[in-house]
Scaffold this active site. Sequence first.
Site, short mmCIF file in Angstrom:
data_model
loop_
_atom_site.label_atom_id
_atom_site.label_comp_id
_atom_site.label_asym_id
_atom_site.label_seq_id
_atom_site.Cartn_x
_atom_site.Cartn_y
_atom_site.Cartn_z
N ASN A 164 38.99 34.36 42.90
CA ASN A 164 40.37 34.74 42.60
C ASN A 164 40.75 35.85 43.59
O ASN A 164 40.37 37.00 43.41
CB ASN A 164 40.44 35.23 41.15
CG ASN A 164 41.84 35.61 40.73
OD1 ASN A 164 42.78 35.60 41.55
ND2 ASN A 164 42.01 35.96 39.48
N ARG A 220 41.40 30.08 42.30
CA ARG A 220 42.61 30.22 41.50
C ARG A 220 43.79 30.36 42.45
O ARG A 220 43.77 31.20 43.36
CB ARG A 220 42.51 31.48 40.64
CG ARG A 220 43.77 31.69 39.86
CD ARG A 220 43.80 33.02 39.19
NE ARG A 220 45.04 33.12 38.45
CZ ARG A 220 45.62 34.26 38.14
NH1 ARG A 220 45.07 35.39 38.48
NH2 ARG A 220 46.75 34.28 37.48
N HIS A 250 49.92 31.39 33.64
CA HIS A 250 48.81 31.43 32.67
C HIS A 250 48.45 30.03 32.19
O HIS A 250 47.92 29.86 31.09
CB HIS A 250 49.15 32.28 31.43
CG HIS A 250 49.37 33.72 31.70
ND1 HIS A 250 50.40 34.43 31.12
CD2 HIS A 250 48.71 34.61 32.47
CE1 HIS A 250 50.36 35.69 31.53
NE2 HIS A 250 49.34 35.82 32.36
N GLU A 299 39.67 31.67 31.45
CA GLU A 299 40.31 30.96 32.55
C GLU A 299 39.28 30.50 33.58
O GLU A 299 39.44 29.46 34.21
CB GLU A 299 41.37 31.87 33.19
CG GLU A 299 42.52 32.11 32.22
CD GLU A 299 43.45 33.24 32.63
OE1 GLU A 299 43.10 34.41 32.36
OE2 GLU A 299 44.51 32.96 33.19
#
Length: 399
Positions: free
Chosen positions: A7, A90, A179, A383
């Site tokens: 990420n 991500r 999200h 996540e």
Amino acid sequence: MKILIVNAGSSSLKYQLVNMDTEETLAKGLIERIGIEGSKLTQKVNGEKHIVEAPMNDHVAATKYMIEALTDGQHGVVTSMDEIGAVGHRVVQGGEHFTTSVVIDDEVMKAIEENAPLAPLHNPPNLMGIKACKQIMPNTPMVAVFDTSFHQTMPPEAFLYGVPLDYYRRLRVRRYGFHGTSHRYVSQRAAAMLGKPLEELRLITCHLGNGSSMAAIDHGKSVDTSMGMTPLEGVIMGTRSGNVDPAVLQFIMNSEHLSVDEMLDILNKKSGFLGISGVSSDMRDVEEAAEQGNKDAQISIDMLYRGIKKYIGAYAAIMGGVDAIVFTAGIGENSKELREAVMTNMEFLGASIDTEKNNVRGKETDISAPGSKVKVLIIPTDEEIVIARDTLELVGNKA
Ligand code: ADP
């Protein structure tokens, strides 16, 4: 297979290595201050910290240090980079182009770049992370998992703004929502907890963290969500305003002689809990201040409670009812006060909670009162595991 989850932010890079045979996290790391003085890597393995402080001028340098830390003889968890079977990245904004996660090739990278104007703070650093990993691990397959793709099932009446349609047609101005990996994960867990197929459930998921968003998930599909073209819309957040009458901006800008950028900076970074309470952007600090009698802090919290209630009412109306309401992320998982306040006076909807059961933190729990028609659930979000699972699925399918 071991999968690395990355990420990448503008000056930071978070990573996690997961053994997909057991879904166990082998190592977790954070690299901070990339490109500025004081670059630092902190890796955690079994609770033990390994810190590296060295100049890291760009994401390529940071990625090299990440691989070094993961393969370090003493503090590492793999013997060589070849043990990493795939990397899942991500990516915040997938636009309308990406309705699912995808294996990254040149075309995908181009599309992520093309979506950058819609997420100028997020997509460029995400892409830098992808490019750096590709450079350091040229033979490792990579997958992009988007925050927005889960919400691509929204119908036009949910995703359009009431501005001339031309802006959507030419500029793709619309609600995208964010999200998505979290809303997807908790909706799947909710179905498992309720022992029913997701396709038979109407869910309202409340992801409440520093950034917060609500989603209406009707029979497994996101049909509405509170964040918009950017993550600024919706309920009041740590530093973001949430919904504001757009004409307010013109009024403030004219009165205070502010530029558009200055105004946006205030809405993104100086509003929300911070702006109303004057204390902090962090719910724990704001709750503490409110307990000590700070009225503004209490008002900021009440604004969040009310915002969540409004979305629950609206989403239940849209779906013709609701089977379960899910609380997740930092505030949703931890603040029993918030859950109690939001769920007060919800009997009209068939929902009530058991205050004893609600006295829990960060654990999958059904907190519904006996006889509550609507189930109320706490589900810690994950996540990273969604990114890892999508990556495994796509890479596995390709092989
Ligand atoms: P992010 O959106 O950055 O991922 P998190 O999901 O970690 O954020 O949520 C951070 C928020 O959760 C902060 O406002 C923090 O105060 C809040 N939070 C964490 N623990 C608690 C707690 N015990 N009680 C109330 N709020 C909490």
